[in-house]
Design an enzyme around this catalytic site. Structure first.
Site, short mmCIF file in Angstrom:
data_model
loop_
_atom_site.label_atom_id
_atom_site.label_comp_id
_atom_site.label_asym_id
_atom_site.label_seq_id
_atom_site.Cartn_x
_atom_site.Cartn_y
_atom_site.Cartn_z
N ASP A 150 0.84 -1.20 0.00
CA ASP A 150 0.00 0.00 0.00
C ASP A 150 0.88 1.25 0.00
OD1 ASP A 150 -2.09 -1.75 0.27
OD2 ASP A 150 -2.70 -1.09 2.26
N ARG A 200 -0.97 -0.50 -8.59
CA ARG A 200 -2.37 -0.19 -8.29
C ARG A 200 -2.47 1.33 -8.23
NH1 ARG A 200 -3.34 -1.14 -2.51
NH2 ARG A 200 -3.40 -3.32 -3.10
P1 FDA Z 1 -14.28 8.75 -5.45
O1 FDA Z 1 -13.95 9.14 -4.06
O2 FDA Z 1 -14.50 9.83 -6.46
O3 FDA Z 1 -15.55 7.84 -5.40
C1 FDA Z 1 -16.26 7.42 -6.55
C2 FDA Z 1 -17.58 6.83 -6.07
O4 FDA Z 1 -17.32 5.62 -5.32
C3 FDA Z 1 -18.34 7.72 -5.09
O5 FDA Z 1 -19.20 8.59 -5.77
C4 FDA Z 1 -19.09 6.72 -4.25
O6 FDA Z 1 -20.24 6.27 -4.92
C5 FDA Z 1 -18.13 5.56 -4.18
N1 FDA Z 1 -17.27 5.64 -2.97
C6 FDA Z 1 -15.97 5.99 -2.92
N2 FDA Z 1 -15.49 5.92 -1.66
C7 FDA Z 1 -16.54 5.54 -0.90
C8 FDA Z 1 -16.69 5.29 0.48
N3 FDA Z 1 -15.68 5.42 1.35
N4 FDA Z 1 -17.92 4.94 0.93
C9 FDA Z 1 -18.94 4.78 0.09
N5 FDA Z 1 -18.86 5.00 -1.24
C10 FDA Z 1 -17.68 5.36 -1.73
N6 FDA Z 1 -5.37 5.02 -0.88
C11 FDA Z 1 -4.09 5.28 -0.53
O7 FDA Z 1 -3.74 6.45 -0.31
N7 FDA Z 1 -3.20 4.26 -0.40
C12 FDA Z 1 -3.53 2.97 -0.67
O8 FDA Z 1 -2.70 2.06 -0.55
C13 FDA Z 1 -4.86 2.69 -1.09
N8 FDA Z 1 -5.25 1.43 -1.40
C14 FDA Z 1 -6.49 1.23 -1.98
C15 FDA Z 1 -6.82 -0.03 -2.48
C16 FDA Z 1 -8.02 -0.20 -3.14
C17 FDA Z 1 -8.37 -1.56 -3.72
C18 FDA Z 1 -8.93 0.89 -3.27
C19 FDA Z 1 -10.24 0.74 -4.00
C20 FDA Z 1 -8.62 2.11 -2.74
C21 FDA Z 1 -7.41 2.30 -2.08
N9 FDA Z 1 -7.07 3.53 -1.56
C22 FDA Z 1 -5.77 3.76 -1.18
C23 FDA Z 1 -8.11 4.59 -1.37
C24 FDA Z 1 -8.16 5.59 -2.54
O9 FDA Z 1 -7.02 6.41 -2.52
C25 FDA Z 1 -9.41 6.47 -2.45
O10 FDA Z 1 -9.37 7.23 -1.29
C26 FDA Z 1 -10.71 5.69 -2.47
O11 FDA Z 1 -10.67 4.65 -3.41
C27 FDA Z 1 -11.89 6.63 -2.87
O12 FDA Z 1 -11.69 7.17 -4.12
P2 FDA Z 1 -12.37 6.60 -5.46
O13 FDA Z 1 -11.28 6.38 -6.44
O14 FDA Z 1 -13.19 5.42 -5.19
O15 FDA Z 1 -13.19 7.81 -6.07
#
Ligand code: FDA
Length: 326
Positions: A150, A200
């Site tokens: 991560d 990732r």
């Molecule tokens: P965004 O926040 O724009 O969300 C898109 C849509 O997804 C939202 O409109 C909502 O519908 C849904 N959604 C997103 N987050 C949600 C939540 N918490 N609850 C409910 N619905 C939600 N970060 C990091 O800094 N270091 C890391 O190692 C990782 N590792 C990691 C692994 C994996 C498999 C994932 C999916 C994510 C991470 N992250 C991470 C977290 C990442 O940086 C980010 O904060 C989250 O994925 C939220 O951003 P989205 O890309 O989903 O987009």
């Protein structure tokens, strides 16, 4: 060629401006020791966190993974915990992950581990962290799997990338998370591509200053697509495992259309999402022929991780508060 990253003239759109104070408070709360010791004891918070994890113990995670497996969705496993204060604790964490790998193999679960370096003693003894990761990568390789690392807050980024480069030289089966909100990430992708990496790509979960990070959502999204496309372009001629770690289906579709334009199949990248978030989309994308992987977090040290999930979507705070109702 990838379109250059669009930078809107305004610093933040209305949505960001309204949500940022709440996000800042939640991310501050994630780091606060006093809250970390007390909040997890609150019953309504314990009920709310269940939305994002099947349970605290590894067995709950394994059972959930078996159900995903039946739907053709492999799993990433993360035992929650970060910033260890006693180096000896890292030995137990590494042993836990080794046991997990054996269990995955024994139960025929298509799964891999994803670790935080500070959970393996990175703040205290980097050499020992390296030894632990090397052992985990070694066993993962023997079981035909990769080990994921991560990415944590910005003070760790350069060290984590250098650590990854070193580990990758001796253990090719390792992957690293990179964050699209960091300005430096475009250079980091170029730096890592010659290593034939597994990356990732996520937007980024910490509160980073404008000096080093894009803070406008639209700029982060544009950077995300540009970085993903850079990796896919490289994937035409070399080995790169591209993981889209996002729940943002619009972004995934943008990346997918670039992949099509590059003549790459749907399986040229994988989609990694967190347990409990957009589960319907995970299944739909898997049915549509994409490789979808669900990351299951477990363990009792969920407090800072859960606060970051709340910060990503402050509406989740209302969901947590609703657990106060009978
Ligand atoms: P965004 O926040 O724009 O969300 C898109 C849509 O997804 C939202 O409109 C909502 O519908 C849904 N959604 C997103 N987050 C949600 C939540 N918490 N609850 C409910 N619905 C939600 N970060 C990091 O800094 N270091 C890391 O190692 C990782 N590792 C990691 C692994 C994996 C498999 C994932 C999916 C994510 C991470 N992250 C991470 C977290 C990442 O940086 C980010 O904060 C989250 O994925 C939220 O951003 P989205 O890309 O989903 O987009």
């Amino acid at each position: 060629m990838v379109a250059p990253v669009a930078r809107p003239a305004a610093a933040a759109d209305g949505y960001d401006a309204a949500m940022r104070p709440m996000r800042t408070v939640l991310l501050w709360a994630a780091r606060d020791r006093w809250l970390r010791e007390r909040v997890p004891r609150l019953g309504f918070v314990r009920r709310a966190v269940r939305r994002f994890m099947p349970g605290e113990d590894v067995e709950a995670a394994l059972v959930a993974a078996e159900a995903f497996g039946r739907e053709g969705i492999p799993t990433l496993f993360t035992r929650l915990g970060e910033n260890l204060e006693v180096i000896g604790d890292a030995d137990a964490v590494a042993d836990h992950y080794l046991g997990l790998l054996e269990e995955l193999a024994a139960r025929g679960i298509d799964g891999e581990a994803s670790v935080k370096l500070t959970q393996l003693g990175f703040d205290l003894d980097e050499e020992r962290t390296f030894e632990h990761c090397a052992r985990l990568a070694q066993r993962s390789a023997e079981l035909d799997r990769e080990l994921w690392i991560d990415m944590e807050g910005s003070p760790y980024v350069e060290r984590t990338i250098a650590f990854y480069e070193r580990l990758k030289r001796s253990h090719p089966n390792v992957g690293l998370c990179l964050q699209a909100y960091l300005i430096r990430t475009a250079d980091d992708v170029q730096r890592l591509l010659p290593l034939e990496p597994s990356i990732r790509l996520v937007k980024g979960a910490y509160d980073e200053p404008a000096r080093i990070a894009y803070r406008d959502r639209r700029v982060v999204d544009a950077n995300y697509v540009a970085l993903a496309v850079t990796m896919l372009e490289a994937a035409r001629t070399q080995r790169v495992r591209v993981g889209l770690g996002t729940h943002d289906v619009d972004l995934i579709e943008q990346v997918a259309s670039h992949a099509r334009a590059l003549g790459l199949p749907r399986t040229s990248f994988e989609i990694q999402m967190l347990y409990g978030i957009r589960a319907d989309q995970q299944r739909r994308l898997a049915r549509d022929g994409y490789r979808v992987i669900d990351l299951i977090a477990y363990g009792d040290a969920w407090y800072p991780w859960y606060m970051r999930r709340l910060a990503e979507r402050p509406a989740n705070v209302l969901f947590a508060l609703r657990q106060l109702l009978p």
